[in-house]
Design a protein around this motif. Structure first.
Motif, PDB file in Angstrom:
ATOM      1  N   GLY A 131       0.815  -1.212   0.000  1.00 30.34           N
ATOM      2  CA  GLY A 131       0.000   0.000   0.000  1.00 30.34           C
ATOM      3  C   GLY A 131       0.845   1.257   0.000  1.00 30.34           C
ATOM      4  N   LYS A 132       1.943   1.240   0.750  1.00 34.93           N
ATOM      5  CA  LYS A 132       2.831   2.409   0.814  1.00 34.93           C
ATOM      6  C   LYS A 132       3.438   2.693  -0.558  1.00 34.93           C
ATOM      7  N   TYR A 133       3.899   1.655  -1.220  1.00 32.40           N
ATOM      8  CA  TYR A 133       4.520   1.840  -2.533  1.00 32.40           C
ATOM      9  C   TYR A 133       3.493   2.305  -3.565  1.00 32.40           C
ATOM     10  N   LEU A 134       2.282   1.753  -3.496  1.00 28.02           N
ATOM     11  CA  LEU A 134       1.239   2.158  -4.442  1.00 28.02           C
ATOM     12  C   LEU A 134       0.886   3.627  -4.252  1.00 28.02           C
ATOM     13  N   ARG A 135       0.783   4.056  -3.014  1.00 26.31           N
ATOM     14  CA  ARG A 135       0.488   5.476  -2.754  1.00 26.31           C
ATOM     15  C   ARG A 135       1.633   6.360  -3.240  1.00 26.31           C
ATOM     16  N   LEU A 136       2.874   5.890  -3.074  1.00 29.81           N
ATOM     17  CA  LEU A 136       4.021   6.650  -3.572  1.00 29.81           C
ATOM     18  C   LEU A 136       3.960   6.779  -5.084  1.00 29.81           C
ATOM     19  N   ALA A 137       3.666   5.671  -5.778  1.00 23.62           N
ATOM     20  CA  ALA A 137       3.582   5.709  -7.240  1.00 23.62           C
ATOM     21  C   ALA A 137       2.502   6.679  -7.698  1.00 23.62           C
ATOM     22  N   GLN A 138       1.352   6.636  -7.058  1.00 20.63           N
ATOM     23  CA  GLN A 138       0.249   7.517  -7.464  1.00 20.63           C
ATOM     24  C   GLN A 138       0.557   8.979  -7.163  1.00 20.63           C
ATOM     25  N   ARG A 139       1.275   9.218  -6.079  1.00 23.88           N
ATOM     26  CA  ARG A 139       1.663  10.600  -5.764  1.00 23.88           C
ATOM     27  C   ARG A 139       2.658  11.121  -6.801  1.00 23.88           C
ATOM     28  N   MET A 140       3.606  10.283  -7.208  1.00 23.03           N
ATOM     29  CA  MET A 140       4.568  10.686  -8.237  1.00 23.03           C
ATOM     30  C   MET A 140       3.866  10.975  -9.558  1.00 23.03           C
ATOM     31  N   ILE A 141       2.886  10.137  -9.928  1.00 25.76           N
ATOM     32  CA  ILE A 141       2.141  10.350 -11.167  1.00 25.76           C
ATOM     33  C   ILE A 141       1.381  11.669 -11.098  1.00 25.76           C
ATOM     34  N   ASN A 142       0.746  11.921  -9.985  1.00 20.67           N
ATOM     35  CA  ASN A 142      -0.001  13.178  -9.812  1.00 20.67           C
ATOM     36  C   ASN A 142       0.908  14.401  -9.891  1.00 20.67           C
ATOM     37  N   ASP A 143       2.182  14.212  -9.510  1.00 17.11           N
ATOM     38  CA  ASP A 143       3.158  15.303  -9.562  1.00 17.11           C
ATOM     39  C   ASP A 143       3.853  15.404 -10.915  1.00 17.11           C
ATOM     40  N   GLY A 144       3.391  14.632 -11.895  1.00 16.41           N
ATOM     41  CA  GLY A 144       3.990  14.677 -13.223  1.00 16.41           C
ATOM     42  C   GLY A 144       5.292  13.906 -13.339  1.00 16.41           C
ATOM     43  N   LYS A 145       5.525  12.952 -12.425  1.00 12.37           N
ATOM     44  CA  LYS A 145       6.774  12.193 -12.404  1.00 12.37           C
ATOM     45  C   LYS A 145       6.539  10.704 -12.662  1.00 12.37           C
ATOM     46  N   GLY A 146       5.544  10.405 -13.477  1.00  4.49           N
ATOM     47  CA  GLY A 146       5.191   9.018 -13.721  1.00  4.49           C
ATOM     48  C   GLY A 146       6.281   8.193 -14.380  1.00  4.49           C
ATOM     49  N   GLN A 147       7.152   8.824 -15.156  1.00  2.00           N
ATOM     50  CA  GLN A 147       8.223   8.093 -15.834  1.00  2.00           C
ATOM     51  C   GLN A 147       9.536   8.109 -15.056  1.00  2.00           C
ATOM     52  N   GLU A 148       9.516   8.652 -13.853  1.00  2.00           N
ATOM     53  CA  GLU A 148      10.711   8.619 -13.009  1.00  2.00           C
ATOM     54  C   GLU A 148      10.721   7.343 -12.178  1.00  2.00           C
ATOM     55  N   LEU A 149      11.937   6.922 -11.788  1.00  2.39           N
ATOM     56  CA  LEU A 149      12.087   5.675 -11.041  1.00  2.39           C
ATOM     57  C   LEU A 149      11.669   5.854  -9.590  1.00  2.39           C
ATOM     58  N   MET A 150      11.059   4.798  -9.060  1.00  3.08           N
ATOM     59  CA  MET A 150      10.703   4.785  -7.647  1.00  3.08           C
ATOM     60  C   MET A 150      11.929   4.411  -6.799  1.00  3.08           C
ATOM     61  N   VAL A 151      11.755   4.401  -5.485  1.00  8.48           N
ATOM     62  CA  VAL A 151      12.874   4.083  -4.590  1.00  8.48           C
ATOM     63  C   VAL A 151      13.365   2.661  -4.847  1.00  8.48           C
ATOM     64  N   ARG A 152      14.609   2.416  -4.560  1.00 11.10           N
ATOM     65  CA  ARG A 152      15.298   1.188  -4.946  1.00 11.10           C
ATOM     66  C   ARG A 152      14.635  -0.084  -4.393  1.00 11.10           C
ATOM     67  N   GLU A 153      14.105  -0.005  -3.151  1.00 14.22           N
ATOM     68  CA  GLU A 153      13.607  -1.226  -2.513  1.00 14.22           C
ATOM     69  C   GLU A 153      12.245  -1.687  -3.022  1.00 14.22           C
ATOM     70  N   VAL A 154      11.632  -0.946  -3.932  1.00 12.51           N
ATOM     71  CA  VAL A 154      10.300  -1.312  -4.413  1.00 12.51           C
ATOM     72  C   VAL A 154      10.309  -2.639  -5.158  1.00 12.51           C
ATOM     73  N   ASP A 155      11.322  -2.874  -5.983  1.00 16.37           N
ATOM     74  CA  ASP A 155      11.291  -4.042  -6.853  1.00 16.37           C
ATOM     75  C   ASP A 155      12.703  -4.498  -7.147  1.00 16.37           C
ATOM     76  N   ILE A 156      12.818  -5.729  -7.661  1.00 17.02           N
ATOM     77  CA  ILE A 156      14.123  -6.265  -8.033  1.00 17.02           C
ATOM     78  C   ILE A 156      14.695  -5.519  -9.239  1.00 17.02           C
ATOM     79  N   ALA A 157      13.819  -5.006 -10.094  1.00 13.09           N
ATOM     80  CA  ALA A 157      14.229  -4.244 -11.272  1.00 13.09           C
ATOM     81  C   ALA A 157      13.935  -2.770 -11.060  1.00 13.09           C
ATOM     82  N   PRO A 158      14.657  -1.887 -11.732  1.00 13.78           N
ATOM     83  CA  PRO A 158      14.277  -0.472 -11.712  1.00 13.78           C
ATOM     84  C   PRO A 158      12.855  -0.328 -12.238  1.00 13.78           C
ATOM     85  N   VAL A 159      11.998   0.418 -11.532  1.00 13.91           N
ATOM     86  CA  VAL A 159      10.603   0.500 -11.936  1.00 13.91           C
ATOM     87  C   VAL A 159      10.109   1.929 -11.824  1.00 13.91           C
TER      88      VAL A 159
END
Length: 281
Positions: A131-159
């Motif tokens: 839930g924390k990561y999903l909220r972070l992703a949605q906040r980044m999208i709302n801020d116009g940063k949808g194509q920027e990478l999330m924090v490293r611990e979210v996934d095994i691959a850059p996402v």
């Protein structure tokens, strides 16, 4: 692309899932042999920009654009006239997307969906701090940063925020096979697909939460897609169809499906020819 089997006008294009590349599934050697010996078809595996660790910075839209390049080559340079798709896991989302709106969708004669699963339902049940990561992703999208990478611990691959949200959110672009999607929404998702489909689920699929009835899910998805020709559950198979008996059964299903589609096409063409000859000019 990597092609095995005879030099033929008939080919099955295999689209793998997240983290996969060439030879990712254990049933591919047996499938290649069955296609060659029983149908005279080749098997084509495709390497997309989203293969292996590239999925986190890609999208279904990127995948189908690259598949357009592949199918243009196969049709124009290799003279392929009988083309089928097998999607595995997220390759099923690619297959549905391709059949719905891409350039050569009318040239695809049939699609096998093997292991169509919900990334959202799997992630919600297994990913710490989902839930924390999903909220972070949605906040980044709302801020116009949808194509920027999330924090490293979210996934095994850059996402990117976009891809995480696509995979993890209700109604995301990748959210096609969740068990809780309303039937009317499923109909809207699959109603654009005119290509004959067959759904193949695995009863021991480790990516489908235990509380979900695989046969019921398969029937629901199949009923929502008007072009469905069948839905089966392999009783002893996992997500990758690792056991040999299920691999044999899966190959039989694929060969039978292709034969039935080709017979229907040939029957339709004969009917059209008879109608044409019957016209008085």
């Amino acid at each position: 692309m990597f092609e095995s089997g005879p030099d033929s006008t008939g080919s099955v294009v295999f689209i793998a899932g997240l983290l996969d590349g060439y030879h990712a599934l254990p049933y591919l050697p047996l499938l290649s042999k069955a296609l060659a010996e029983q149908l005279g078809f080749s098997l084509i595996q495709v390497m997309l920009s989203s293969s292996h660790m590239g999925y986190g910075t890609s999208s279904l839209q990127d995948d189908v654009k690259e598949l357009d390049v592949l199918f243009t080559f196969l049709r124009e340079e290799r003279a392929k006239t009988r083309l089928f798709i097998i999607g595995h896991s997220t390759g099923c989302q690619d297959a549905i997307s391709y059949a719905a709106y891409c350039m050569h969708r009318a040239a695809i004669q049939g699609i096998v969906l093997q292991g169509p699963v919900s990334d959202r339902e799997f992630m919600a049940s297994t990913v710490d701090m989902y839930g924390k990561y999903l909220r972070l992703a949605q906040r980044m999208i709302n801020d116009g940063k949808g194509q920027e990478l999330m924090v490293r611990e979210v996934d095994i691959a850059p996402v990117t925020a976009y891809r995480f949200n696509s995979l993890a959110s209700v109604g995301g672009d990748d959210d096609m096979f969740s068990s809780d999607i309303p039937f009317e929404k499923m109909q809207a998702l699959f109603g654009q697909v005119k290509t004959p489909l067959i759904w193949v689920h695995s009863d021991k699929d480790e990516y489908i939460p235990d509380h979900i009835n695989k046969a019921q899910l398969g029937s629901q998805l199949a009923a929502a897609a008007p072009s469905t020709r069948g839905s089966i559950v392999l009783p002893d198979a996992n997500h990758a169809i690792s056991d040999q008996l299920s691999q044999v059964r899966f190959c039989e299903v694929v060969v039978l499906f292709i034969r039935q589609v080709l017979e229907h096409v040939e029957q339709f063409e004969r009917t059209q020819q008879q109608s044409f000859h019957g016209l008085s000019l």
